[in-house]
Design a protein around this motif. Structure first.
Motif, PDB file in Angstrom:
ATOM      1  N   SER A  49     -66.558 116.220 105.137  1.00 38.42           N
ATOM      2  CA  SER A  49     -66.563 114.796 104.817  1.00 38.42           C
ATOM      3  C   SER A  49     -66.649 114.589 103.311  1.00 38.42           C
ATOM      4  N   HIS A  54     -72.128 111.525 107.705  1.00 38.82           N
ATOM      5  CA  HIS A  54     -71.361 110.335 108.058  1.00 38.82           C
ATOM      6  C   HIS A  54     -71.404 110.144 109.568  1.00 38.82           C
ATOM      7  N   HIS A 123     -69.311 105.292 108.227  1.00 42.59           N
ATOM      8  CA  HIS A 123     -70.489 105.051 107.393  1.00 42.59           C
ATOM      9  C   HIS A 123     -70.865 106.368 106.730  1.00 42.59           C
ATOM     10  N   GLN A 124     -70.765 106.383 105.411  1.00 45.50           N
ATOM     11  CA  GLN A 124     -71.120 107.571 104.645  1.00 45.50           C
ATOM     12  C   GLN A 124     -72.559 107.447 104.189  1.00 45.50           C
ATOM     13  N   GLU A 141     -63.769 106.062 104.061  1.00 46.31           N
ATOM     14  CA  GLU A 141     -63.500 107.504 104.125  1.00 46.31           C
ATOM     15  C   GLU A 141     -62.025 107.682 103.987  1.00 46.31           C
TER      16      GLU A 141
END
Length: 141
Positions: A49, A54, A123-124, A141
């Protein structure tokens, strides 16, 4: 090519330069719309990622180690994955994870995410704690 089947090799596909590692996104080339199918090679020190942890709000993910070794971290465990190991993650914060290669040899993975349109938002997170304390990183992303 027959309408009822498609065949591609990784050599025929472009890698995605916007993603870490070498990643081939095979689903579009094969006309697959039910899920995302990717193949990735992580060199030593690379992660899958763009950020640390994430998760996808609406997509589950499964990884199969074709060859080599890598690690998967979750909010409560670190697992070493080796050739022929398989790991799956739920959607949502409970499935927050990081896959990376801390070893000296490359690791090749096959990845499946479903449903296909559940990939975004992503969602990072900077740390696993963000998945458990209610704060959320960016949505890209």
């Amino acid at each position: 090519m027959e309408d009822s089947w498609k065949h591609v090799t990784l050599e025929e596909l472009e890698t995605n330069p916007d993603k870490p590692g070498r990643r081939w996104e095979a689903s579009p080339a094969l006309g697959v719309e039910a899920f995302n199918f990717n193949v990735a090679v992580l060199e030593p020190g690379e992660r899958l990622s763009q950020n640390h942890f994430h998760y996808h709000e609406n997509q589950k993910e499964l990884f199969y180690v074709v060859f080599g070794s890598c690690r998967a971290e979750t909010t409560d465990a670190t697992v070493t994955l080796e050739t022929d190991d398989i790991i799956a993650f739920d959607e949502g914060k409970a499935g927050a994870h990081l896959v990376y290669n801390p070893f000296e040899e490359p690791c090749k993975l096959a990845a499946v995410g479903w449903p296909q349109d559940g990939r975004y938002p992503v969602h990072q997170l900077e740390t696993a704690d963000e998945a458990t304390d209610g704060s959320v990183g960016g949505d890209s992303e």
